[in-house]
Design an enzyme around this catalytic site. Sequence first.
Site, PDB file in Angstrom:
ATOM      1  N   GLU A 176       2.044  -4.011   1.858  1.00 32.69           N
ATOM      2  CA  GLU A 176       0.890  -4.899   1.677  1.00 32.69           C
ATOM      3  C   GLU A 176       1.297  -6.231   1.070  1.00 32.69           C
ATOM      4  O   GLU A 176       0.795  -7.286   1.474  1.00 32.69           O
ATOM      5  CB  GLU A 176      -0.180  -4.213   0.812  1.00 32.69           C
ATOM      6  CG  GLU A 176      -0.954  -3.114   1.515  1.00 32.69           C
ATOM      7  CD  GLU A 176      -0.174  -1.818   1.649  1.00 32.69           C
ATOM      8  OE1 GLU A 176      -0.587  -0.951   2.460  1.00 32.69           O
ATOM      9  OE2 GLU A 176       0.868  -1.668   0.952  1.00 32.69           O
ATOM     10  N   HIS A 213      -6.977   6.323  -3.933  1.00 30.87           N
ATOM     11  CA  HIS A 213      -7.410   5.830  -2.626  1.00 30.87           C
ATOM     12  C   HIS A 213      -8.921   5.590  -2.588  1.00 30.87           C
ATOM     13  O   HIS A 213      -9.513   5.563  -1.506  1.00 30.87           O
ATOM     14  CB  HIS A 213      -7.040   6.828  -1.522  1.00 30.87           C
ATOM     15  CG  HIS A 213      -5.576   6.911  -1.243  1.00 30.87           C
ATOM     16  ND1 HIS A 213      -4.663   7.294  -2.190  1.00 30.87           N
ATOM     17  CD2 HIS A 213      -4.858   6.660  -0.115  1.00 30.87           C
ATOM     18  CE1 HIS A 213      -3.451   7.296  -1.663  1.00 30.87           C
ATOM     19  NE2 HIS A 213      -3.546   6.897  -0.403  1.00 30.87           N
TER      20      HIS A 213
END
Length: 327
Positions: free
Chosen positions: A60, A129
Site C-alpha cells: 500500500e 481488518h
Amino acid sequence: MRTLTYREALREAMDEELARDENVVIMGEEVAQYNGAYKVTEGLWAKWGDKRIVDTPISEAGFIGMGIGASMLGVRPVMELMFWSFHSVAFDQLVNNAACVRYMSGGLCSCPIVVRGPANGGTNVGATHSHIPEGMFAAFPGLKVCAPATPADAKGLLKAAIRDNDPVYFMENTLLYGNVGEVPDPADGDFVIPLGKADIKREGKDISIIAHGRSVIHALAAAETLQAEHGISAEVLDLRSIRPLDVDAILATVAKTHRVLLVDESKPFGGVSAMVSHLIQEHAFDELDGPIKRVCTIDAPAIYSPHIENEQLPNPKRIVEKVLTMV
C-alpha cells in the site's frame, strides 16, 4: 431508472469516467485480471486493458505513493484498498503527502486522487481488518471523505470524487455491495452528486436520526419500527459526505424536529458524530428540546465473534431503544 447493486453502481461510475477522461486509471491489488477482491472492477480490465486498469504489488505504501505522484503530473488515479484498515502502512502518503501538496506547493500542484475500498466492521475478520477511519481522515485539512449508503449515492459521489482536484477518500462497506437500489440511467444524462450535500432519506417530525454509510440503512429500518410500533415519526438525514460536511442540512433538520440521535459506526471517541454533536450545540442549541444522544460502535477493537460483533456495531434494535429514551 434501473435497479443496480451497490457494487454495480461503483463499477458503472468508474467505467463512465474511464470513457470520459483518458487520464483516469484504476490501480490496486488484483483489480485487473482477477476483477477485484470484491468484484467491483469486474470486466473493466477486459474492456480497457493494461494501461488503464493496473494491478499493483501488495504494498500500500508503494502503490498509494505511486498514485499520488502520478496525480501531481495530471493522471487521475482511482486506487483500491482491499481494506481501509491497511491505511496505516501508507499513512505518510495518504496524510502527509496527499493532503498537504497543494498547500506546500503554493497551489502549483494538485492531487486529484481517489482512494476507495471497504471501511467497516461486521464481517467477522478481526480487529486488524475492521477499522472505520472516516472521522480520522476528515480531521486533516486538504482531504475530502465520502461514505455513501445507497447504490445511487455510490455512483454519483464516486463520479464527483474522480473529477475533484483534491484527494477524496471513499469509504465503502462490504455488507452494502450486494444491496440494490434505483440508479439513474446514463441515457438520461450525466449523474453526479456534488460532494458536501446531505440527503433526507426519510421525512419525519419527532426526532432527527443523522447517520452515514451502512448506519443509514439501520436508521431507516429503525424509523419504520418506531412508526409502526410506537407512532414516532423519525427523520433520517444521510450525511453522504463527511468532509465537506453539509452543516446547513444538519441544522435544518434539528430546527424541524428539535431532537437528535446520531448514529455512527465509528468509535465514539473523536468520531464523526462527536463533531456533528458539537456543531449542533454551537449553532442550534436553542432548537433542542433535549440532549443530543449517540449510537456508536462500542469502544473496543472489533470483536471476532459474529454474534458479539453484531451487537458491538449500531443496529436497528439499539437505535430504537435509544430513541424510546428520548421521545
